[in-house]
Design a protein around this motif. Structure first.
Motif, PDB file in Angstrom:
ATOM      1  N   TRP A  34       0.850  -1.192   0.000  1.00  7.89           N
ATOM      2  CA  TRP A  34       0.000   0.000   0.000  1.00  7.89           C
ATOM      3  C   TRP A  34       0.885   1.241   0.000  1.00  7.89           C
ATOM      4  N   TYR A  35       0.594   2.133  -0.976  1.00  9.10           N
ATOM      5  CA  TYR A  35       1.304   3.397  -1.085  1.00  9.10           C
ATOM      6  C   TYR A  35       0.300   4.535  -0.984  1.00  9.10           C
ATOM      7  N   ARG A  36       0.863   5.671  -0.611  1.00 10.15           N
ATOM      8  CA  ARG A  36       0.081   6.891  -0.619  1.00 10.15           C
ATOM      9  C   ARG A  36       0.776   7.850  -1.586  1.00 10.15           C
ATOM     10  N   GLN A  37      -0.012   8.506  -2.448  1.00  8.26           N
ATOM     11  CA  GLN A  37       0.576   9.417  -3.428  1.00  8.26           C
ATOM     12  C   GLN A  37       0.028  10.819  -3.225  1.00  8.26           C
ATOM     13  N   LEU A  43       5.554   8.374  -4.354  1.00 14.16           N
ATOM     14  CA  LEU A  43       4.855   7.209  -3.813  1.00 14.16           C
ATOM     15  C   LEU A  43       5.505   6.846  -2.488  1.00 14.16           C
ATOM     16  N   ARG A  44       4.770   7.000  -1.432  1.00 12.18           N
ATOM     17  CA  ARG A  44       5.320   6.697  -0.108  1.00 12.18           C
ATOM     18  C   ARG A  44       4.700   5.392   0.405  1.00 12.18           C
ATOM     19  N   LEU A  45       5.569   4.509   0.873  1.00 10.41           N
ATOM     20  CA  LEU A  45       5.138   3.185   1.307  1.00 10.41           C
ATOM     21  C   LEU A  45       4.545   3.236   2.709  1.00 10.41           C
ATOM     22  N   GLY A  58       6.031   0.337   6.454  1.00  6.66           N
ATOM     23  CA  GLY A  58       6.784   1.085   5.466  1.00  6.66           C
ATOM     24  C   GLY A  58       7.332   2.362   6.082  1.00  6.66           C
ATOM     25  N   TYR A  89      -4.619   6.666  -2.689  1.00  4.95           N
ATOM     26  CA  TYR A  89      -4.029   5.433  -2.163  1.00  4.95           C
ATOM     27  C   TYR A  89      -3.909   4.403  -3.282  1.00  4.95           C
TER      28      TYR A  89
ATOM     29  N   GLN B   2      15.060   5.367   0.590  1.00  2.27           N
ATOM     30  CA  GLN B   2      14.382   5.929  -0.573  1.00  2.27           C
ATOM     31  C   GLN B   2      15.389   6.539  -1.534  1.00  2.27           C
ATOM     32  N   THR B 102      10.568   0.677  -2.425  1.00  6.03           N
ATOM     33  CA  THR B 102      10.336   2.097  -2.156  1.00  6.03           C
ATOM     34  C   THR B 102      10.690   2.907  -3.391  1.00  6.03           C
TER      35      THR B 102
END
Lengths: 114, 113
Positions: A34-37, A43-45, A58, A89, B2, B102
């Motif tokens: 699952w990432y948040r953009q 893209l943050r994990l 993450g 998401y 990252q 990442t």
């Protein structure tokens, strides 16, 4: 073709609500993410899972939890939604072997918390 | 860890070339490149695993330096369809939790007629 399906394209929730985002893949992949953009942040994990019931935090797990009871389904849970969790998401199902790793993304869920 | 991408944004005319860089202070196990068009999900372009590796075809290719701390994506004779945000990603290894993938912050590429 690999299919990664996210349960909703758009979602509006109220502050304090418990929110469930569902992701289903049909290719028997062990790894799901699952990432948040957000604009300018990439893209943050949030969380990932490398097997059923196996999960790892993450880079930004605060305020989120996950569940993976079956291989094909990976759920993201916002325990008590807040306005700063308004975001896109993205779920990814990842194929991996020794020579290749390829992520297949769902279409995303745009969550608005009001 | 990252990876760090540069530049943040590039504007080209059709037919021009571009280079997008991805770097890390530590050696990366692998480098992955993805492209995301506006309103769509990211799509896999290629993965590089070995130091000194070069991959891709004539128009879109990538390299991974010997120390595995820098990768570059090369877009040659750009087309309008190349527009989008390019992400580089890295994993810390293979097997189990090592597949943690990442991404950098992305490079917005705009190709104009």
């Amino acid at each position: 073709d690999v299919k990664v399906t996210q349960s909703s394209r758009y979602l509006v929730k109220r502050t304090g609500e418990k929110v469930f985002l569902e992701c289903v893949q049909d290719m028997d992949h062990e790894n799901m993410f699952w990432y948040r953009q957000d604009p300018g942040l990439g893209l943050r994990l949030i969380y990932f899972s490398y097997d059923v019931k196996m999960k790892e935090k993450g880079d930004i797990p605060e305020g989120y939890s996950v569940s993976r009871e079956k291989k094909e389904r990976f759920s993201l849970i916002l325990e008590s939604a807040s306005t700063n969790q308004t975001s896109m998401y993205l779920c990814a199902s990842v194929y991996s072997d020794l020579m290749n790793t390829e992520a297949f993304f769902g279409q995303g869920t745009r969550l608005t918390v009001v | 860890q990252q990876p760090v991408q540069s530049p943040q944004a590039v504007i080209l005319r059709e037919g021009e070339d571009a280079v997008i860089n991805c770097s890390s202070s530590k050696a990366l196990y692998s480098v992955h490149w993805y492209r995301q068009k506006h309103g769509e999900a990211p799509v896999f372009l290629m993965i590089l695993l070995k130091g000194g590796e070069q991959k891709g075809h004539e128009k879109i290719s990538a390299s991974f330096n010997e120390k595995k701390q820098q990768s570059s994506l090369y877009l040659t004779a750009s087309q309008l369809s190349y527009s989008g945000t390019y992400f580089c990603g890295s994993s810390r290894g293979s097997g189990g939790s090592n597949y943690k993938l990442t991404f950098g912050k992305g490079t917005l590429l705009t190709v104009n007629p």
